[in-house]
Design a protein around this motif. Structure first.
Motif, short mmCIF file in Angstrom:
data_model
loop_
_atom_site.label_atom_id
_atom_site.label_comp_id
_atom_site.label_asym_id
_atom_site.label_seq_id
_atom_site.Cartn_x
_atom_site.Cartn_y
_atom_site.Cartn_z
N UNK A 84 6.56 -6.40 23.94
CA UNK A 84 7.11 -7.55 24.65
C UNK A 84 7.29 -8.73 23.72
N UNK A 85 6.32 -8.96 22.81
CA UNK A 85 6.42 -10.06 21.86
C UNK A 85 7.38 -9.72 20.72
N UNK A 86 7.39 -8.47 20.29
CA UNK A 86 8.31 -8.00 19.26
C UNK A 86 7.96 -8.48 17.87
N UNK A 87 8.44 -7.73 16.87
CA UNK A 87 8.20 -8.12 15.49
C UNK A 87 9.12 -7.36 14.55
N UNK A 88 9.34 -7.95 13.35
CA UNK A 88 10.23 -7.37 12.36
C UNK A 88 9.46 -7.18 11.05
N UNK A 89 9.61 -6.00 10.45
CA UNK A 89 8.93 -5.67 9.21
C UNK A 89 9.95 -5.16 8.20
N UNK A 90 9.91 -5.72 6.99
CA UNK A 90 10.77 -5.31 5.89
C UNK A 90 9.94 -4.41 4.98
N UNK A 91 10.31 -3.15 4.86
CA UNK A 91 9.44 -2.15 4.24
C UNK A 91 10.09 -1.50 3.02
N UNK A 92 9.24 -1.07 2.10
CA UNK A 92 9.69 -0.34 0.92
C UNK A 92 8.68 0.74 0.60
N UNK A 93 9.17 1.94 0.34
CA UNK A 93 8.31 3.08 0.06
C UNK A 93 8.44 3.46 -1.42
N UNK A 94 7.31 3.48 -2.13
CA UNK A 94 7.31 3.90 -3.52
C UNK A 94 6.43 5.14 -3.65
N UNK A 95 6.27 5.61 -4.88
CA UNK A 95 5.49 6.83 -5.09
C UNK A 95 4.03 6.67 -4.69
N UNK A 96 3.48 5.48 -4.92
CA UNK A 96 2.03 5.30 -4.76
C UNK A 96 1.62 4.40 -3.61
N UNK A 97 2.53 3.56 -3.11
CA UNK A 97 2.13 2.60 -2.09
C UNK A 97 3.31 2.21 -1.20
N UNK A 98 3.00 1.34 -0.27
CA UNK A 98 3.99 0.82 0.67
C UNK A 98 4.01 -0.69 0.55
N UNK A 99 5.19 -1.27 0.55
CA UNK A 99 5.31 -2.72 0.60
C UNK A 99 5.85 -3.12 1.97
N UNK A 100 5.13 -4.03 2.62
CA UNK A 100 5.51 -4.50 3.95
C UNK A 100 5.60 -6.02 3.92
N UNK A 101 6.75 -6.55 4.27
CA UNK A 101 6.96 -8.00 4.25
C UNK A 101 7.27 -8.51 5.65
N UNK A 102 6.88 -9.76 5.88
CA UNK A 102 7.16 -10.39 7.17
C UNK A 102 6.97 -11.88 7.11
N UNK A 103 7.43 -12.55 8.14
CA UNK A 103 7.23 -13.99 8.30
C UNK A 103 5.94 -14.25 9.06
N UNK A 104 5.54 -15.52 9.12
CA UNK A 104 4.39 -15.92 9.93
C UNK A 104 4.50 -17.39 10.27
N UNK A 105 3.94 -17.77 11.41
CA UNK A 105 3.89 -19.18 11.82
C UNK A 105 2.51 -19.48 12.40
#
Length: 257
Positions: A227-248
């Motif tokens: 209901x609140x919803x959210x957006x995540x910008x993701x990147x997959x590499x060989x060893x890890x995951x990168x997850x980006x987002x905003x915050x307030x």
């Protein structure tokens, strides 16, 4: 003790996932931290305190300590960068899941998380009965990952927590599908707590490898359809995951111990 409530994975108030960030000058007992989390009654209360150049970070639901939490890590980094160490653009958090790094990139906060690969499992009758529908695929890791036909099915799903509680081999139940305006969408249910988590960063440590493999791409846009919803910008590499987002930030106060 100062505390902040931050809405993570969003750029506007009253959306995304709220987390309480408590800034301590010393180690608190597990009992005290659990009591504070219970009192706050948010999906996550995080505790941070300085440890040399880095910070110790721990996450608590109202009922128990958790091993990894994305939105509370993003919220903690937001507080470090904007209230505790405003000249810094990188912070390392020492956690039970290892050292987690967060980098500030403009309005986005990029987290480097462990890559958690799920195993494909059979669609056993008891799982199908608990879900109340026949999934396309099932994957098992910390959570149960349930692939559905399309975004509309994810949006329209109504959980029966009495049934979902029977799936007690997993912490949470994640339903997911290819998105209409995103690479993939998801929702996250906590049967033990009987609620839907608004945005679940940690689940994307497993969702991103699943969808990266399915779609044949490393950079993915994800949306969580609570209901609140959210957006995540993701990147997959060989060893890890990168997850980006905003915050307030929503509020700031003091806890009187």
């Amino acid at each position: 003790m100062d505390y902040y409530v931050v809405d993570a994975f969003t750029d506007k108030l009253f959306s995304g996932n709220p987390a309480c960030i408590c800034v301590s000058e010393k180690t608190l007992s597990n009992e005290v931290m659990q009591n504070i989390a219970f009192e706050n009654n948010l999906s996550e209360t995080a505790f941070i305190y300085k440890n040399g150049k880095d910070y110790i970070l721990r996450w608590f639901t109202p009922s128990f300590e958790i091993d990894l939490c994305g939105h509370a890590t993003l919220a903690a980094a937001f507080i470090v960068f904007n209230h505790l160490d405003c000249n810094s653009d990188k912070v390392n958090f020492e956690t039970v899941s290892g050292v987690l790094s967060v980098i500030r990139k403009g309005d986005l906060y990029e987290m480097t998380f462990p890559k958690r690969i799920a195993q494909s499992i059979m669609k056993k009758p008891d799982i199908v009965e608990s879900l109340s529908f026949e999934p396309l695929e099932l994957y098992s890791e910390r959570d149960l990952y349930v692939v559905m036909n399309n975004e509309e099915e994810v949006k329209n799903y109504i959980p029966d927590y009495t049934k979902l509680k029977k799936l007690d081999s997993w912490l949470g139940i994640v339903i997911t599908a290819k998105g209409n305006n995103a690479d993939f969408v998801s929702r996250y249910f906590c049967p033990e707590l009987m609620f839907e988590d608004p945005v679940t960063g940690s689940a994307h440590s497993t969702l991103v490898p699943i969808w990266s493999n399915k779609l044949g791409k490393n950079k993915l846009l994800a949306k969580q359809l609570s209901k609140r919803g959210g957006t995540l910008y993701c990147e997959c590499s060989n060893n890890n995951i990168k997850i980006s987002g905003n915050a307030v930030i929503y509020s700031k106060g003091s806890i009187l111990l």
